[in-house]
Enzyme design. Structure first.
Site, PDB file in Angstrom:
ATOM      1  N   ASP A  73       0.838  -1.208   0.000  1.00  0.00           N
ATOM      2  CA  ASP A  73       0.000   0.000   0.000  1.00  0.00           C
ATOM      3  C   ASP A  73       0.866   1.248   0.000  1.00  0.00           C
ATOM      4  O   ASP A  73       0.568   2.219   0.696  1.00  0.00           O
ATOM      5  CB  ASP A  73      -0.930  -0.015   1.215  1.00  0.00           C
ATOM      6  CG  ASP A  73      -2.070   0.996   1.062  1.00  0.00           C
ATOM      7  OD1 ASP A  73      -2.224   1.538  -0.049  1.00  0.00           O
ATOM      8  OD2 ASP A  73      -2.777   1.254   2.046  1.00  0.00           O
ATOM      9  N   LEU A  74       1.967   1.226  -0.769  1.00  0.00           N
ATOM     10  CA  LEU A  74       2.843   2.390  -0.815  1.00  0.00           C
ATOM     11  C   LEU A  74       2.207   3.480  -1.665  1.00  0.00           C
ATOM     12  O   LEU A  74       1.814   3.260  -2.798  1.00  0.00           O
ATOM     13  CB  LEU A  74       4.207   2.003  -1.407  1.00  0.00           C
ATOM     14  CG  LEU A  74       5.234   3.134  -1.508  1.00  0.00           C
ATOM     15  CD1 LEU A  74       5.546   3.712  -0.135  1.00  0.00           C
ATOM     16  CD2 LEU A  74       6.503   2.631  -2.180  1.00  0.00           C
ATOM     17  N   ALA A  75       2.076   4.679  -1.092  1.00  0.00           N
ATOM     18  CA  ALA A  75       1.520   5.831  -1.780  1.00  0.00           C
ATOM     19  C   ALA A  75       1.934   7.061  -0.991  1.00  0.00           C
ATOM     20  O   ALA A  75       2.369   6.978   0.174  1.00  0.00           O
ATOM     21  CB  ALA A  75      -0.004   5.741  -1.885  1.00  0.00           C
ATOM     22  N   ALA A  76       1.815   8.228  -1.614  1.00  0.00           N
ATOM     23  CA  ALA A  76       2.218   9.467  -0.933  1.00  0.00           C
ATOM     24  C   ALA A  76       1.378   9.708   0.308  1.00  0.00           C
ATOM     25  O   ALA A  76       1.842  10.314   1.271  1.00  0.00           O
ATOM     26  CB  ALA A  76       2.114  10.653  -1.902  1.00  0.00           C
TER      27      ALA A  76
END
Length: 1308
Positions: A843-846
């Site tokens: 769930d990598l996101a800014a």
């Protein structure tokens, strides 16, 4: 498949594809599959179309009307009532499409795999001719596929049609219609048509047969009432309620009645309880029930099929070709080009020719194109070895067509097909079953075994050296009178004759395929096998024959060769011999008399007399005889009798019984020994286990133990202050942690699980705690503790500046290139650490990256993270919601998550940063993202990014996961870019940008509004272990560039401050800290009351992720106060004295211990404690001081010497254009204090040696050697995030926005 232009110069080719009349009222014709291909001669194009469909009612295939001029008469199309495939009308100039009786399009084949009706580009660009009206007034049913009507300049009324009433499944994805309103000359529908019509008159009104029906109707209707429903087997409407009133049939048409299935071959008789033959049985042929299949089709059970399945073979019984199960191994039938395993192949080539080895039958077609014979460099396909074409010598039948457009130049004939007997023509290529085009090296065809071309026409042209073709009587090969021949532009017959290229004199008038007596279509006199001969060897010759009509057949091998002049045999078999070679048994010649034959009651033995004829022995002879009497029986020598006496048989029987019993005993003993040994092995293994003799673990995994510590907090230590967010599973609070027995207050984020959640949510909650407690890295959030109250609470450090997504969006006008690239490096290092620990984030996101300070970010949100076992390489998810727009394609399709799928998410995260918070694939529904990615679309290049940065993003978005870069490589790449940021990111006014004070953040202000944070301490500051007190050393500044270096004209690149590692040495007291050992601080305070001093500066001064700087005069130790001041120093910028006063610059502009030179001031920035920003007395703080944003151009004032000023990236403009280089006039430092920064041990924490930087492995060292205590963050739960989508929501039918995320045609 496109034909060469020369193919389409047909001349007088007239195609008549009518094959069968299923009923008395409907004639069937074959369709085409040319798509947009057309004849070069438009006259021939029209004539071919007319011959195809004149008097045709049912098109068994596709109806393609293309490239027809405006003055052509198309009235012959009015007879067409049904099309089983698709209807294509394109590139025409006529005004009116007269398909007035077409009622149904079945769509068994679709144009572009999508449309059953495609009408486009029907106008002349340089004129006023074009399609104006669709004469489809009776079209009421499209069973499968959609409608595409576009780019018809003069077309009217098409936009008034209610297509949803016609299309059975009107999905938006297959419905496309471009409005034609406003075209010149368009009028309105007649008033009786209620706005829906095919033309201007009342006879052109659209007939609605579905949307106007009563609710009780399950199909079409002929009126609005319940009694007006059509029969359920009707398609396209009806005139009454019966199955014989249908305009068309949903399934099958049985002599005018619509039925679910045709009459079966066998029916069940309930009286006799048996299956009985049905004399009224019919075969299914397309949508019709027929009594007899077309001659070029095969009967399989009760259907007409093009080819038998693999488990059956084709046989002919009573003149009917049928599929029968193979009794043994079936003759090898192989898929042809365009069928089965070769469906996507376009030609025979080197990659698929081996699939035809030992094939006797080709189910489909054989096509030879230039890309197959000479190779296809574009697809990396080599040219065919001509020797490999010999695999076709075993082929006896081709069920489809044979298309030869290219042949090896060193082969002058097609002798590889010398055993080809039949070309079935069940599939035709533009009406052709045999095509040979432009083969300049071919001199003869040599199809010497070809006896039948069942269907289709022949096209042989432009073969300049071909002879013998003119001698062939092609009609002898045809099965129907409608088959045609086009043979022209080959070598002239008189030239062939002049060179002696004529048929052998033994050939008949039917012609020949080539030179020699073996190439004749038929023989003038006799034939032996495939060779024509003058006469048979009846009376002489090495072997003798007999005549079977005009065929010479060799006599049986048991026939004795007679003298010359006498017949050896007069027919086939051993019973037609004139004289036998060995013996004669009755009428047959045999090699020897039979030893034993089964009689009615006993065995029969025979003997040979003096004439070599066989006779039966006497009945008493049981073992044979030498003559006719009982005395001629064969005797046993030891008895003298013809049979063995009873007393002689007894010992033999006894010996047999004893031997059998002995064998049984041996087998039983062997089995017992085997079972015993197996039992002993089990007992020994159990004994060793019980006696702890095992020296290795039973299931060694090789995985290191997880020794992370989990802190259990009491509920009394936590105080909730404010709700920060909530969702379906829990609520996040801003809170304060007061450790038991301490006076410090630590701001934290408290995540509490709802009381109404079940046991599964508790398990998932604790799984998240396990992951967060297992990580220990400067750029990853780590769990502070868990409170096991009735509702479980996770406690993490409170991030003062919120998530990075909101931060870049809020401060987009003040963020420079250096800061953006630093963030990229930090995120890559954090993900690299996760990869080393075998953690897949998912769930990598800014939004899941938190801002601890403007120069220090941390990855958080491990709610979806999973820890891989030692032998696992991927994680398979079972369900739930997923952030589709951030996920790799394999995650969306197969729910497989790996470290490389995290790389894809990293690329999207970097894109968010470079667009200052832009939304990926904005405006596109999430369910359509997989299709866009498969078509090759990706996020566009951000305006500030150079091609170097964007290409790194694109590499992260490769379909092949193994082609994506590793996080180690990404960290190295962005580290390199961060040393020269303005080369890779182009931001207007980059060198003048000033990042605002961290306290100006809206998120930060909201945190400060409700609580007095003067006594707050950062969680990491609290968690630093206190080993001993060290006197505060006096620090010195580091020299960056000396004057001698500047004189040679070399300006070093701007430096990127690395984010990991620390090493510095105190010379006072002999205390030292090495890598991996956090440095304790001694509390100090200012002696000047007027100077505001930032309190509680964190230990991040020695963290490689720090980029903020403070400068302050040395201060003396202060008395002990509370627990926080006892634990730490208030000023972390106080460094140890120099270790080596001699240093010089390396090639990158960094210091190496060499010698003393005059130096400018270089500052390594550090972070401020984000929570100590205000004082109760309202004094002006360092972060509130206007001087915070700019540097003075002159010497510092005396009253400002102790002001703590953070130095943010891109806030200073000097000659070097780098925030890390400061003017001499900015700060004055005593000369004696300047050498501390020359200590190589001090700079070791800032940047590794240059040789290490240039080696990608340096990231491994600097990312895993040090472990730090981490903080927490707040985020909305997955259930409330619109960017997450359940896998069950990915369904077709959503609108596509304009380009670049869609194709040219819109969807309605």
């Amino acid at each position: 498949m496109k034909l060469a232009t020369g193919l389409w110069v047909w001349g007088s080719l007239l195609v008549a594809a009518r094959t069968v009349q299923p009923s008395a009222s409907q004639s069937v014709c074959a369709g085409t599959e040319n798509k947009l291909s057309s004849l070069s001669d438009l006259e021939q194009q029209y004539r071919a179309l007319r011959k195809y469909y004149e008097n045709c009612e049912v098109v068994m295939g596709n109806l393609e009307i293309t490239s027809i001029e405006h003055n052509r008469d198309l009235s012959f199309l009015r007879s067409i009532r049904e099309v089983t495939g698709y209807v294509l009308v394109a590139l025409n100039q006529f005004r009116y499409l007269p398909l007035e009786n077409l009622r149904i399009i079945r769509g068994t084949k679709l144009y572009e795999d999508r449309y059953a009706l495609a009408i486009f580009l029907n106008y002349r660009k340089d004129g006023n001719f074009g399609l104006q009206e669709l004469g489809l007034k009776n079209l009421t049913e499209i069973l499968n596929g959609g409608v595409y009507v576009d780019q018809n300049k003069f077309l009217c009324y098409a936009d008034t049609i209610h297509w949803q009433d016609i299309v059975r499944n009107p999905w938006p994805s297959n419905m496309t219609l471009v409005s034609t309103i406003g075209s010149s000359g368009c009028g309105r529908c007649h008033k009786s048509c209620t706005g829906r019509c095919w033309g201007p008159t009342e006879n052109h009104c659209q007939t609605l047969t579905r949307t106007v029906c009563a609710e009780q109707c399950d199909g079409r209707c002929y009126g609005p009432y319940v009694s007006d429903c059509c029969h359920r087997e009707c398609a396209g409407g009806c005139s009454g309620p019966k199955d014989t009133d249908c305009f068309a049939c949903m399934n099958f048409n049985d002599s005018g009645a619509c039925v679910t299935q045709c009459p079966q071959t066998f029916v069940y008789n309930p009286t006799t309880f048996q299956l009985e033959h049905n004399f009224n049985a019919k075969y299914t042929y397309g949508a019709f029930c027929v009594k007899k299949c077309p001659h070029n089709f095969v009967v399989d059970s009760s259907s007409c099929v093009r080819a038998c399945p693999s488990s059956k073979m084709e046989v002919e019984e009573n003149g009917i070709k049928m599929c029968k199960p193979c009794t043994d191994i079936c003759p090898k039938a192989c898929d042809g080009i365009g069928t089965g395993s070769l469906m996507s192949a376009q030609t025979v080539d080197s990659s698929n020719i081996d699939k035809f080895i030992n094939c006797t039958k080709i189910n489909g077609n054989l096509i030879f194109l230039v890309t197959g014979i000479h190779g296809d460099p574009y697809n990396a396909i080599d040219a065919i070895d001509p020797e490999k074409l010999n695999v076709f010598r075993t082929v006896r039948e081709i069920t489809g067509f044979l298309n030869i457009q290219t042949w090896p130049p060193n082969m002058t004939d097609f002798s590889v097909f010398s055993n080809l007997v039949t070309i079935g023509g069940r599939v035709l290529y533009s009406g052709l079953s045999l095509l040979i085009l432009k083969q300049q090296g071919i001199t003869s065809l040599q199809f010497q075994s070809l006896k039948e071309i069942s269907a289709g026409n022949i096209y042989i042209t432009d073969n300049s050296n071909l002879c013998y073709y003119h001698t062939i009587n092609w009609t002898t090969l045809f099965s129907t009178v409608n088959q045609r021949i086009v043979i022209r532009d080959n070598r002239r017959a008189e030239n062939c004759t002049a060179e002696g290229m004529v048929c052998n004199h033994l050939c008949s008038n039917d012609g020949c395929w080539g030179p020699g007596p073996d190439q004749c279509l038929s023989c003038r006199r006799f034939s032996r096998g495939k060779i024509c001969i003058e006469s048979c060897n009846l009376y002489d010759g090495e072997f003798r024959e007999f005549e079977n009509g005009s065929i010479c057949v060799e006599c049986d091998s048991q026939c004795e060769k007679m003298e010359d002049g006498l017949l050896t045999c007069h027919g086939p078999g051993p019973d037609n011999c004139t004289k036998c070679s060995h013996f004669k048994d009755g009428p047959n010649c045999v090699e020897k008399c039979p030893d034993v034959l089964q009689g009615a009651n006993s065995f029969i033995f025979k003997y040979a007399d003096q004439d070599r004829e066989c006779h039966p022995c006497h009945p008493n002879c049981t073992q044979g005889c030498n003559g006719p009497t009982s005395h001629d029986c064969i005797y046993y020598p030891w008895t003298g009798h013809s049979t063995l006496p009873q007393h002689a048989r007894t010992p033999l029987i006894a010996a047999g019984v004893i031997g059998g019993l002995f064998i049984l005993v041996i087998m039983a003993l062997t089995f017992a020994v085997y079972v015993r040994r197996k039992s002993i092995k089990k007992k020994r293994a159990l004994r060793r286990f019980l006696e702890t003799e095992l020296v290795e673990p039973l299931t060694p995994s090789g995985t290191a133990p997880n020794q992370a510590q989990l802190r259990i907090l009491k509920e009394t230590e936590l105080k909730r202050v404010k709700v920060l967010g909530s969702g379906a599973f829990g609520t996040v609070y801003k809170g304060i942690w007061v450790p038991e027995g301490e006076t410090v207050k630590i701001p934290v984020a408290i995540k509490i699980l709802n009381e109404t959640t079940g046991p599964k949510a508790n398990v998932e909650f604790m799984d998240e705690a396990l992951i967060m407690a297992s990580v220990d890295h400067p750029h990853l959030v780590r769990l502070l503790g868990v409170c096991l109250s009735p509702t479980i609470q996770l406690v993490t450090q409170l991030m003062p500046h919120g998530c990075l997504l909101e931060y870049v969006h809020e401060h987009k006008d003040n963020i420079g290139s250096q800061l953006l690239l630093n963030w990229c490096v930090q995120i890559a290092k954090g993900m690299m650490y996760l990869e080393e620990r075998r953690l897949v984030h998912r769930d990598l996101a800014a939004r899941n990256v938190l801002v601890k300070s403007p120069n220090h970010v941390k990855i958080t949100d491990f709610g979806l993270a999973r820890l891989l076992e030692g032998d696992e390489k991927e994680y398979n998810a079972d369900g739930g919601k997923m952030p589709i727009k951030w996920m790799a394609l394999e995650c969306i399709h197969y729910r497989k998550f790996t470290h490389q799928s995290d790389v894809w998410s990293y690329g999207v995260t970097i894109w968010e940063l470079m667009t200052f918070g832009g939304k990926p694939y904005d405006g596109i529904p999430t369910r359509e993202i997989p299709d866009l990615l498969e078509k090759g679309e990706r996020l566009p290049q951000p305006p500030i990014c150079t091609i170097d940065v964007y290409i790194v993003m694109v590499k992260c978005w490769m379909i092949d996961a193994d082609s994506r870069p590793k996080f180690k490589e990404l960290a190295a790449e962005f580290s390199r870019m961060a040393r020269d940021p303005q080369r890779y990111l182009v931001i207007q006014g980059d060198d003048r940008m000033k990042l605002p004070s961290p306290n100006d953040s809206k998120f930060f202000q909201n945190l400060l509004d409700e609580e007095d944070l003067e006594d707050m301490m950062d969680a990491e500051e609290y968690l630093v272990p206190q080993a001993f007190n060290i006197p505060p050393p006096i620090y010195t500044s580091r020299t960056r560039i000396d004057s001698n270096r500047s004189e040679i004209g070399h300006s070093p690149p701007p430096a990127y401050t690395p984010m990991s590692g620390s090493q510095f040495v105190y010379q006072d007291g002999g205390f030292a800290t090495q890598q991996g050992m956090p440095m304790p601080y001694t509390a100090t305070t200012s002696t000047i009351p007027e100077a505001p001093v930032a309190q509680g500066a964190t230990a991040e001064m020695f963290d490689d992720s720090c980029c903020n700087g403070t400068l302050r005069k040395p201060v003396v130790p202060h008395v002990q106060e509370d627990s926080s001041t006892q634990r730490y120093s208030a000023d972390p910028t106080v460094f140890a004295p120099e270790r080596n006063p001699r240093a010089e610059l390396d090639e990158e502009g960094y210091m190496t211990p060499m010698h003393d030179k005059p130096k400018q001031e270089y500052l390594n920035p550090v972070e401020e404690n984000p929570f100590v920003s205000r004082r109760k007395n309202g004094d002006l703080q360092a972060l509130d001081n206007p001087e915070y944003h700019s540097a003075s151009s002159g010497p510092p004032k005396a009253e400002d010497e102790y002001v703590n000023e953070p130095l943010y990236l891109n806030t200073f403009t000097n000659a070097l254009g780098n925030a890390e280089y400061m003017k001499n006039s900015l700060l004055s430092v005593p000369e004696k204090a300047k050498k501390a920064f020359d200590n190589p041990d001090y700079w070791n924490h800032s940047l590794p040696p240059r040789s290490t930087l240039q080696h990608p492995d340096y990231l491994q060292e600097y990312s895993t050697k040090y472990f730090y205590k981490q903080n927490g963050r707040i985020r909305p739960i997955v259930a409330e995030n619109p960017e997450y989508l359940s896998e069950f929501s990915l369904k077709p039918g959503t609108m596509l926005p304009p380009p670049p995320y869609r194709h040219r045609n819109t969807v309605v």
